[in-house]
Design a protein around this motif. Structure first.
Motif, PDB file in Angstrom:
ATOM      1  N   HIS A 211      48.458  16.587  -4.227  1.00 28.17           N
ATOM      2  CA  HIS A 211      48.974  17.780  -3.560  1.00 28.17           C
ATOM      3  C   HIS A 211      48.859  19.029  -4.423  1.00 28.17           C
ATOM      4  CE1 HIS A 211      50.563  16.413   0.270  1.00 28.17           C
ATOM      5  NE2 HIS A 211      51.063  15.337  -0.321  1.00 28.17           N
ATOM      6  N   LYS A 212      48.855  18.847  -5.738  1.00 22.08           N
ATOM      7  CA  LYS A 212      48.835  20.004  -6.634  1.00 22.08           C
ATOM      8  C   LYS A 212      47.429  20.595  -6.679  1.00 22.08           C
ATOM      9  CE  LYS A 212      52.450  18.089  -9.663  1.00 22.08           C
ATOM     10  NZ  LYS A 212      52.462  16.655  -9.299  1.00 22.08           N
ATOM     11  N   MET A 213      47.270  21.786  -6.110  1.00 22.22           N
ATOM     12  CA  MET A 213      45.939  22.364  -6.002  1.00 22.22           C
ATOM     13  C   MET A 213      45.373  22.775  -7.357  1.00 22.22           C
ATOM     14  SD  MET A 213      45.154  21.873  -2.970  1.00 22.22           S
ATOM     15  CE  MET A 213      43.581  22.718  -2.946  1.00 22.22           C
ATOM     16  N   ASP A 214      46.227  23.073  -8.333  1.00 22.44           N
ATOM     17  CA  ASP A 214      45.705  23.393  -9.659  1.00 22.44           C
ATOM     18  C   ASP A 214      45.059  22.160 -10.290  1.00 22.44           C
ATOM     19  OD1 ASP A 214      48.218  22.202  -9.789  1.00 22.44           O
ATOM     20  OD2 ASP A 214      48.750  23.158 -11.680  1.00 22.44           O
ATOM     21  N   VAL A 215      45.638  20.985 -10.034  1.00 24.33           N
ATOM     22  CA  VAL A 215      45.053  19.731 -10.510  1.00 24.33           C
ATOM     23  C   VAL A 215      43.715  19.486  -9.823  1.00 24.33           C
ATOM     24  CG1 VAL A 215      45.316  17.220 -10.567  1.00 24.33           C
ATOM     25  CG2 VAL A 215      47.268  18.705 -11.109  1.00 24.33           C
ATOM     26  N   VAL A 216      43.684  19.693  -8.507  1.00 21.94           N
ATOM     27  CA  VAL A 216      42.459  19.491  -7.736  1.00 21.94           C
ATOM     28  C   VAL A 216      41.350  20.404  -8.251  1.00 21.94           C
ATOM     29  CG1 VAL A 216      41.411  19.761  -5.447  1.00 21.94           C
ATOM     30  CG2 VAL A 216      43.652  18.662  -5.679  1.00 21.94           C
ATOM     31  N   ARG A 217      41.683  21.680  -8.447  1.00 23.17           N
ATOM     32  CA  ARG A 217      40.681  22.643  -8.922  1.00 23.17           C
ATOM     33  C   ARG A 217      40.123  22.258 -10.290  1.00 23.17           C
ATOM     34  NH1 ARG A 217      44.558  26.439  -6.929  1.00 23.17           N
ATOM     35  NH2 ARG A 217      43.838  27.555  -5.067  1.00 23.17           N
ATOM     36  N   SER A 218      40.979  21.735 -11.156  1.00 23.63           N
ATOM     37  CA  SER A 218      40.560  21.448 -12.526  1.00 23.63           C
ATOM     38  C   SER A 218      39.730  20.171 -12.634  1.00 23.63           C
ATOM     39  CB  SER A 218      41.784  21.333 -13.442  1.00 23.63           C
ATOM     40  OG  SER A 218      42.562  20.193 -13.122  1.00 23.63           O
ATOM     41  N   LEU A 219      39.853  19.252 -11.672  1.00 28.23           N
ATOM     42  CA  LEU A 219      39.214  17.954 -11.815  1.00 28.23           C
ATOM     43  C   LEU A 219      38.099  17.664 -10.807  1.00 28.23           C
ATOM     44  CD1 LEU A 219      42.302  15.623 -12.449  1.00 28.23           C
ATOM     45  CD2 LEU A 219      40.578  16.291 -14.116  1.00 28.23           C
ATOM     46  N   ALA A 220      38.227  18.191  -9.591  1.00 25.19           N
ATOM     47  CA  ALA A 220      37.376  17.704  -8.499  1.00 25.19           C
ATOM     48  C   ALA A 220      35.963  18.276  -8.529  1.00 25.19           C
ATOM     49  CB  ALA A 220      38.025  18.016  -7.159  1.00 25.19           C
ATOM     50  N   ASP A 221      34.999  17.413  -8.248  1.00 25.45           N
ATOM     51  CA  ASP A 221      33.630  17.848  -7.968  1.00 25.45           C
ATOM     52  C   ASP A 221      33.480  18.193  -6.491  1.00 25.45           C
ATOM     53  OD1 ASP A 221      32.437  17.118 -10.610  1.00 25.45           O
ATOM     54  OD2 ASP A 221      33.038  15.110  -9.993  1.00 25.45           O
ATOM     55  N   ARG A 222      34.368  17.621  -5.692  1.00 22.40           N
ATOM     56  CA  ARG A 222      34.248  17.717  -4.242  1.00 22.40           C
ATOM     57  C   ARG A 222      35.622  17.512  -3.644  1.00 22.40           C
ATOM     58  NH1 ARG A 222      31.852  12.395  -1.317  1.00 22.40           N
ATOM     59  NH2 ARG A 222      31.933  13.002   0.895  1.00 22.40           N
ATOM     60  N   ILE A 223      35.872  18.163  -2.513  1.00 23.49           N
ATOM     61  CA  ILE A 223      37.120  17.978  -1.785  1.00 23.49           C
ATOM     62  C   ILE A 223      36.803  17.567  -0.355  1.00 23.49           C
ATOM     63  CG2 ILE A 223      39.186  19.110  -0.860  1.00 23.49           C
ATOM     64  CD1 ILE A 223      39.173  20.983  -3.223  1.00 23.49           C
ATOM     65  N   ILE A 224      37.526  16.551   0.131  1.00 23.88           N
ATOM     66  CA  ILE A 224      37.511  16.273   1.556  1.00 23.88           C
ATOM     67  C   ILE A 224      38.925  16.486   2.076  1.00 23.88           C
ATOM     68  CG2 ILE A 224      35.591  14.657   1.348  1.00 23.88           C
ATOM     69  CD1 ILE A 224      37.536  12.382   1.843  1.00 23.88           C
ATOM     70  N   VAL A 225      39.018  16.959   3.297  1.00 20.34           N
ATOM     71  CA  VAL A 225      40.308  17.295   3.890  1.00 20.34           C
ATOM     72  C   VAL A 225      40.536  16.442   5.127  1.00 20.34           C
ATOM     73  CG1 VAL A 225      41.775  19.127   4.817  1.00 20.34           C
ATOM     74  CG2 VAL A 225      40.036  19.672   3.089  1.00 20.34           C
ATOM     75  N   LEU A 226      41.686  15.770   5.153  1.00 24.10           N
ATOM     76  CA  LEU A 226      42.108  15.039   6.339  1.00 24.10           C
ATOM     77  C   LEU A 226      43.214  15.807   7.032  1.00 24.10           C
ATOM     78  CD1 LEU A 226      42.264  11.322   5.074  1.00 24.10           C
ATOM     79  CD2 LEU A 226      40.410  12.461   6.317  1.00 24.10           C
ATOM     80  N   HIS A 227      43.164  15.844   8.350  1.00 28.40           N
ATOM     81  CA  HIS A 227      44.199  16.501   9.144  1.00 28.40           C
ATOM     82  C   HIS A 227      44.352  15.705  10.430  1.00 28.40           C
ATOM     83  CE1 HIS A 227      46.857  19.520  10.618  1.00 28.40           C
ATOM     84  NE2 HIS A 227      46.062  19.891  11.596  1.00 28.40           N
ATOM     85  N   GLN A 228      45.596  15.210  10.637  1.00 27.45           N
ATOM     86  CA  GLN A 228      45.885  14.365  11.798  1.00 27.45           C
ATOM     87  C   GLN A 228      44.909  13.188  11.878  1.00 27.45           C
ATOM     88  OE1 GLN A 228      46.040  17.034  15.190  1.00 27.45           O
ATOM     89  NE2 GLN A 228      47.991  17.905  14.529  1.00 27.45           N
ATOM     90  N   GLY A 229      44.607  12.631  10.715  1.00 22.13           N
ATOM     91  CA  GLY A 229      43.781  11.438  10.649  1.00 22.13           C
ATOM     92  C   GLY A 229      42.295  11.666  10.722  1.00 22.13           C
ATOM     93  N   GLU A 230      41.865  12.912  10.863  1.00 28.01           N
ATOM     94  CA  GLU A 230      40.447  13.197  11.008  1.00 28.01           C
ATOM     95  C   GLU A 230      39.916  13.953   9.794  1.00 28.01           C
ATOM     96  OE1 GLU A 230      39.757  15.222  14.671  1.00 28.01           O
ATOM     97  OE2 GLU A 230      40.362  13.513  15.913  1.00 28.01           O
ATOM     98  N   LEU A 231      38.651  13.726   9.480  1.00 29.11           N
ATOM     99  CA  LEU A 231      37.980  14.463   8.415  1.00 29.11           C
ATOM    100  C   LEU A 231      37.577  15.829   8.956  1.00 29.11           C
ATOM    101  CD1 LEU A 231      36.715  14.408   5.544  1.00 29.11           C
ATOM    102  CD2 LEU A 231      34.637  13.517   6.609  1.00 29.11           C
ATOM    103  N   VAL A 232      38.170  16.896   8.383  1.00 28.77           N
ATOM    104  CA  VAL A 232      37.933  18.238   8.936  1.00 28.77           C
ATOM    105  C   VAL A 232      37.168  19.154   7.982  1.00 28.77           C
ATOM    106  CG1 VAL A 232      39.939  18.134  10.469  1.00 28.77           C
ATOM    107  CG2 VAL A 232      40.211  19.053   8.150  1.00 28.77           C
ATOM    108  N   ALA A 233      37.013  18.758   6.718  1.00 22.30           N
ATOM    109  CA  ALA A 233      36.252  19.572   5.768  1.00 22.30           C
ATOM    110  C   ALA A 233      35.774  18.693   4.634  1.00 22.30           C
ATOM    111  CB  ALA A 233      37.098  20.718   5.227  1.00 22.30           C
ATOM    112  N   ASP A 234      34.608  19.033   4.079  1.00 22.80           N
ATOM    113  CA  ASP A 234      34.004  18.251   3.014  1.00 22.80           C
ATOM    114  C   ASP A 234      33.031  19.154   2.266  1.00 22.80           C
ATOM    115  OD1 ASP A 234      32.615  16.506   1.374  1.00 22.80           O
ATOM    116  OD2 ASP A 234      32.089  15.087   2.958  1.00 22.80           O
ATOM    117  N   GLY A 235      33.271  19.357   0.961  1.00 23.20           N
ATOM    118  CA  GLY A 235      32.347  20.211   0.222  1.00 23.20           C
ATOM    119  C   GLY A 235      32.842  20.536  -1.171  1.00 23.20           C
ATOM    120  N   GLU A 236      32.224  21.534  -1.790  1.00 24.44           N
ATOM    121  CA  GLU A 236      32.619  21.975  -3.117  1.00 24.44           C
ATOM    122  C   GLU A 236      34.023  22.582  -3.074  1.00 24.44           C
ATOM    123  OE1 GLU A 236      29.664  24.624  -4.580  1.00 24.44           O
ATOM    124  OE2 GLU A 236      28.133  23.051  -4.793  1.00 24.44           O
TER     125      GLU A 236
END
Length: 257
Positions: A211-236
């Motif tokens: 949940h911590k977006m600062d952690v996500v920004r510092s570590l992730a090569d890629r983010i996928i987003v789930l909303h109501q069980g569906e994949l709604v975003a995927d990318g840098e």
């Protein structure tokens, strides 16, 4: 001639689970590659942990597939997937509370070494495995607490112990479900440094629910987003975080059309 891209080590195809009339994960298709860290984000109830449970085998899919190195493992239970290289750290700690800290890690080292439980053997006969377990405790800075019962540790230290157990299993795929939840500010860097070190091993694949977006920004090569069980975003990370659907669904920011 351009080399063909490496095949995914892990893939979900149309992965779906229903609980009665509720669809908790809905037709999620996604591929994960060696040497990458993918952060999975979304609001509470988006299906992130359920998606993790489907991948690791804690839940059985209603439809779709989980593929590991191209082989369908959808019907395999969690222990079989663990043996094949999927390592999972849970949102809630998953320890043997009445064993010591060292014993918890020793069991994982023993399992990885394929050494069965032999009730007639003497603990000291496994000295090499014990020393290896101690090394994993040192990596999470729990080496001075090895003799304590796991149940006596603070929540933050229990999270660190679970990461030590996961390291001891030496998986190819690391799945971290909110690994810093409940930790103090001083404890968080230890876990983030470990995840960063794993990420540097280009043959490892990391999936991170956080949940911590600062952690996500510092570590992730890629983010996928789930909303109501569906994949709604995927990318840098920068593009996904800036997208209107993430600003609205995840961050709760109203974005005009």
């Amino acid at each position: 001639m351009t080399a063909a891209p490496a095949p995914p080590v892990l893939e979900t195809r149309g992965l779906t689970i229903r609980f009665g009339g509720h669809v908790a994960v809905n037709n999620v298709s996604c591929a994960f590659y060696p040497g990458t860290l993918t952060a999975i984000v979304g609001p509470n109830g988006a299906g992130k942990t359920t998606y993790f449970n489907l991948i690791s085998g804690q839940l059985r899919a209603s439809a779709g597939q989980v593929l590991l190195r191209g082989e369908d493992v959808t019907g395999q239970p969690a222990p079989a997937r663990t043996q094949r290289g999927i390592g999972r750290a849970f949102q809630l700690t998953n320890l043997f509370p009445h064993l010591t800290v060292l014993e918890n890690v020793h069991l994982a080292v023993q399992a990885r070494a394929d050494v069965g439980l032999n009730l007639t053997s003497i603990w000291s006969s496994h000295r090499a495995l014990i020393e290896k377990a101690g090394g994993y405790l040192a990596r999470v800075r729990l080496d001075e607490r090895g003799a304590l019962l796991a149940s006596s540790l603070s929540h933050g230290d229990q999270r660190k112990l679970e990461v030590a157990i996961l390291l001891a299993l030496e998986p190819d795929i690391f799945m971290f479900d909110e690994p810093t939840a409940g930790m103090s500010v001083d404890e968080v860097p230890v876990i983030l440094e470990l995840i960063h070190d794993i990420r540097q091993q280009k043959d490892k694949t990391i999936l991170l629910v956080e949940h911590k977006m600062d952690v996500v920004r510092s570590l992730a090569d890629r983010i996928i987003v789930l909303h109501q069980g569906e994949l709604v975003a995927d990318g840098e990370p920068a593009a996904v975080i800036a997208s209107p659907i993430v600003q609205e669904a995840y961050l709760g920011v109203a974005v005009s059309a």
